[in-house]
Scaffold this active site. Structure first.
Site, PDB file in Angstrom:
ATOM      1  N   GLY B  33       0.815  -1.207   0.000  1.00 18.31           N
ATOM      2  CA  GLY B  33       0.000   0.000   0.000  1.00 18.31           C
ATOM      3  C   GLY B  33       0.849   1.256   0.000  1.00 18.31           C
ATOM      4  O   GLY B  33       1.706   1.433   0.864  1.00 18.31           O
ATOM      5  N   GLY B  35      -0.365   4.449   0.188  1.00 17.03           N
ATOM      6  CA  GLY B  35      -1.124   5.602   0.656  1.00 17.03           C
ATOM      7  C   GLY B  35      -0.233   6.435   1.571  1.00 17.03           C
ATOM      8  O   GLY B  35       0.995   6.308   1.540  1.00 17.03           O
ATOM      9  N   PHE B  36      -0.860   7.268   2.384  1.00 16.43           N
ATOM     10  CA  PHE B  36      -0.066   8.119   3.271  1.00 16.43           C
ATOM     11  C   PHE B  36       0.833   7.293   4.181  1.00 16.43           C
ATOM     12  O   PHE B  36       2.002   7.611   4.366  1.00 16.43           O
ATOM     13  CB  PHE B  36      -0.990   8.998   4.119  1.00 16.43           C
ATOM     14  CG  PHE B  36      -1.662  10.087   3.326  1.00 16.43           C
ATOM     15  CD1 PHE B  36      -0.913  11.127   2.804  1.00 16.43           C
ATOM     16  CD2 PHE B  36      -3.031  10.073   3.098  1.00 16.43           C
ATOM     17  CE1 PHE B  36      -1.517  12.135   2.068  1.00 16.43           C
ATOM     18  CE2 PHE B  36      -3.643  11.076   2.370  1.00 16.43           C
ATOM     19  CZ  PHE B  36      -2.888  12.107   1.851  1.00 16.43           C
ATOM     20  N   VAL B 101      -2.134  -7.594  -3.905  1.00 18.30           N
ATOM     21  CA  VAL B 101      -1.864  -8.628  -2.902  1.00 18.30           C
ATOM     22  C   VAL B 101      -3.149  -9.361  -2.536  1.00 18.30           C
ATOM     23  O   VAL B 101      -4.205  -8.747  -2.395  1.00 18.30           O
ATOM     24  CB  VAL B 101      -1.225  -8.000  -1.650  1.00 18.30           C
ATOM     25  CG1 VAL B 101      -1.166  -9.000  -0.502  1.00 18.30           C
ATOM     26  CG2 VAL B 101       0.162  -7.476  -1.979  1.00 18.30           C
ATOM     27  N   GLU B 193     -18.228  18.164   2.762  1.00 20.99           N
ATOM     28  CA  GLU B 193     -17.556  18.726   1.596  1.00 20.99           C
ATOM     29  C   GLU B 193     -18.296  18.382   0.309  1.00 20.99           C
ATOM     30  O   GLU B 193     -18.456  19.230  -0.570  1.00 20.99           O
ATOM     31  CB  GLU B 193     -16.091  18.248   1.558  1.00 20.99           C
ATOM     32  CG  GLU B 193     -15.256  18.999   2.588  1.00 20.99           C
ATOM     33  CD  GLU B 193     -13.921  18.366   2.945  1.00 20.99           C
ATOM     34  OE1 GLU B 193     -13.128  19.020   3.616  1.00 20.99           O
ATOM     35  OE2 GLU B 193     -13.686  17.194   2.565  1.00 20.99           O
ATOM     36  N   ASP B 323      -5.246   3.297   8.274  1.00 20.31           N
ATOM     37  CA  ASP B 323      -6.657   2.993   8.517  1.00 20.31           C
ATOM     38  C   ASP B 323      -6.917   1.511   8.759  1.00 20.31           C
ATOM     39  O   ASP B 323      -8.020   1.133   9.170  1.00 20.31           O
ATOM     40  CB  ASP B 323      -7.508   3.433   7.309  1.00 20.31           C
ATOM     41  CG  ASP B 323      -7.612   4.944   7.218  1.00 20.31           C
ATOM     42  OD1 ASP B 323      -7.099   5.630   8.128  1.00 20.31           O
ATOM     43  OD2 ASP B 323      -8.192   5.439   6.244  1.00 20.31           O
ATOM     44  N   ALA B 338      -5.163  11.410   7.529  1.00 23.85           N
ATOM     45  CA  ALA B 338      -3.870  11.366   6.857  1.00 23.85           C
ATOM     46  C   ALA B 338      -2.701  11.612   7.820  1.00 23.85           C
ATOM     47  O   ALA B 338      -1.718  10.863   7.791  1.00 23.85           O
ATOM     48  CB  ALA B 338      -3.852  12.363   5.700  1.00 23.85           C
TER      49      ALA B 338
END
Lengths: 435, 435
Positions: B33, B35-36, B101, B193, B323, B338
């Site tokens: 992964g 991501g952040f 994966v 948002e 997460d 994040a």
């Protein structure tokens, strides 16, 4: 009919619906397709005493001359596309409907859509463009996508980028070589631009991003069946382009047509076989099925023959323009270029404006060729105006300015210009997205 | 194993392949992964005596906090995404592989992918993020897309824009009303948002582009099951947000959960039924299936319990972060934000660096909450730092600067900033593309 399928009397809640402002007595012009030709027709009808219904399958007008930059990760789809309804939002006599036309009934003067709607017309303008053509081998389409829509461009972008991703984890020399081989079929401007741009990605953009492969060793082939690439350009510009492409690492093969195309690669006349996972098609186009809709016989490329007013023979209210039309009469054949499409659109728009105003029909359509442009890569393009030939950096500057000028919308111009400057300086590309 | 599936001995042609530069004896860290959390782990391993294999299903890192702007046509996908291999191109000890994966074998220390490759690891870092969760109603997913990936964002964008297109050609009042109703489920930052941004599109952006409908009469509902929206923010900021949303035309409904969801609309607890063609889901998340891979029991949200070093219980080399992790121990639960993901990634990267250098393992992970931010629309956002609360225009400025600062790459920052300025001035949106 529009009034039947989209009745005006649904305006029960005035807050929720505007009336169609047009009077019921004005003639209705239905335009199918909001490409260069259709959009220009609508614009030329600004101020005319008509109601214009502009139909398109998409919600956006696509600036096709820069699609190859989306396909090669330089620009984002939205940079070369613009919502059709935004473009004509100031023009009160135009209503835009997103609809996929499937039939035309010239007797009842009705256009039918796949969604089941039907639209009555007094004047019909068909400007539905062209598709990629595979020379009686439609089965090649699945292996060798053409470049006509935003979706084509993102698909090609993924195909190119995935090639390098697969090569990086390849387990055999043959597999890696296959994923790092890119074949562009067709040596017109689009083919030249794609091949040059892929070479740039491999040679400069990706160069530091891989650990196991060397992107610079990618093989990029441009295969043209005719004797030279850019066959509509002066010979010396073709030669210059071939040399420049070769210098940046593109293998230019001329005089050899593709004889087969499958998941594993392509074969060329004479027997050469190229194993590749990425074949891109820029070799030919076929007009949209307008000839079928109209029950007329198209020419070899499926285009509808039209007279000097761009009307189909025997009709006074059905026009076919742009890449879908084959203009008969004296003079050179009209090429499938954006300026030609725009000129036809403008001519038909003015023609209809004159007729509904009770004036004499206008004079015949005469195509004025403005020139040919093709970019080869970073700092090199060829430009052939009537008396002027440009190449190299100067050609590239003229090409860049011309394309930014013709883009729609200040935002698109600014974003495209910034992207180009940024790419020029950094050798990076901003839209390397597989999605 | 990487060496088996991607052997180093294919480098028969030196022009074509670089050797993997790492020595064979260095420990290998596999990160799943990018991501952040995963990306920050890789960065923190810069300079460490390890080989890092960074696996991701996508070729790009996605800046999730701005995904809602792609979903609402303000930004292009490439503006909030960046090729993973570009981000780490300077870091010689990282190899990036695009792979999906599907299994982890902690006994043999092997990660397996759907493509059939397998990668040996000495240290494993799982940072595979979270998905939208539908509270035991997975069948709702088809009607109410969540917003987690670039593909989700373009799908939602099309859903919103197609609503107005269908309404423009609607044939009955009920049909038009249905296409002009938008329901956002979940009153966290993403829901706020999305709802604020859809209101802006309807009220300002589209206002002149339609002839039969009035986009300003669109109904936008934000439905939150809990007692207030933005429940992690101070109460007065929740109140301010609800008032501001209401002012721009969003119907805020709190205290009522969704009880059913289908193609025609949603039903809320208490019986209200809302007919709509566009439901968007921002109500809950479920961790990726890492718990299944590891054969451990996840918490209620499917997250893997980890100890104070972010290791799974009983292991000294398998970390779960971001997460996907549920951090046990004293203190507040770590939120799915994040900054939290980045802090965990940095902690694990430094932890492994210390261990392979023979130093003592580092101290426990301690989460430092930096604040909460949410934007409501044009000129309004709420910001809650530890001691500071901001709202309105000032909040919006802080929000904008913070998000541009955290974007990756100068091009993205420039393009996003230009888009925002342009949208602020013109009330237009640059990426109104249905594709």
């Amino acid at each position: 009919m529009l009034r039947a399928s989209v009745p005006t009397n649904i305006a029960a809640n005035p807050a929720n619906h505007k009336q169609i402002t047009s009077g019921e007595t004005r003639p209705r012009v239905v335009i199918i397709g909001a490409g260069f030709a259709g959009l220009e027709t609508a614009r030329a009808l600004s101020g005319a005493e008509v109601d214009v219904v502009l139909l398109d399958r998409k919600n956006h007008h696509c600036f096709q001359p820069l699609l190859y930059q989306v396909a090669t990760a330089a620009l984002s789809p939205a940079d070369v596309a613009w919502p059709i309804r935004s473009i004509v939002s100031d023009q009160d006599n135009v209503i835009v409907i997103m609809a996929d036309v499937c039939a035309v009934d010239t007797t009842s003067k009705i256009v039918r859509t796949k969604e089941g709607d039907s639209f009555h017309y007094d004047y019909l303008v068909i400007a539905t463009g062209a598709y990629s053509s595979y020379f009686n081998h439609p089965e090649w389409a699945q292996y060798a996508p053409g470049l006509k829509t935003i979706e084509d461009a993102t698909r090609i972008r993924a195909k190119i980028l995935i090639g390098f991703e697969r090569a990086e984890k390849g387990t055999s020399e043959a597999e890696i070589q296959k994923f790092m081989t890119f074949v562009v079929v067709g040596g017109g401007p689009t083919g030249v631009e794609l091949a040059g741009s892929i070479a740039e990605i491999a040679r400069s953009v990706l160069v530091r991003d891989f650990r196991r492969i060397n992107p610079q060793s990618a093989r990029i082939v441009l295969a043209e069946a005719g004797p030279r690439i850019l066959s509509t350009f002066p010979t010396d510009l073709s030669d210059y382009t071939e040399k420049t492409l070769t210098d940046v690492g593109v293998e230019v093969i001329t005089g050899r047509a593709v004889t087969s195309c499958d998941e594993q690669g392509v074969s060329l006349a004479g027997g050469e076989r190229i194993e590749t996972a990425c074949v891109l098609w820029a070799a030919g186009v076929k007009a949209s099925p307008a000839a079928e809709w109209l029950g007329v016989e198209g020419d070899r490329a499926g285009r509808v023959p039209v007279n000097e007013f761009l009307l189909i023979p025997g009709s006074s209210n059905v026009f076919v323009i742009g890449d879908t039309a084959s203009v008969r009469g004296g003079g050179e054949p009209v090429p499938g270029l954006a300026p030609a499409a725009k000129q036809m659109g403008r001519h038909v728009g003015r023609h209809i404006t004159a007729i509904v105003a009770g004036a004499k029909p206008r004079q015949s359509f005469v195509y004025r060729h403005q020139g040919d442009l093709a970019t080869i890569g970073r700092k090199a393009a060829v430009v052939a105006f009537s008396r002027t030939k440009l190449r190299g950096f100067l050609g590239w500057l003229v090409w860049s300015v011309a394309h930014i000028y013709f883009l729609i919308g200040a935002r698109n111009r600014a974003v495209v210009a910034i992207n180009w400057v940024w790419e020029y300086i950094t050798f990076q590309r901003g839209a390397r997205l597989i999605s």
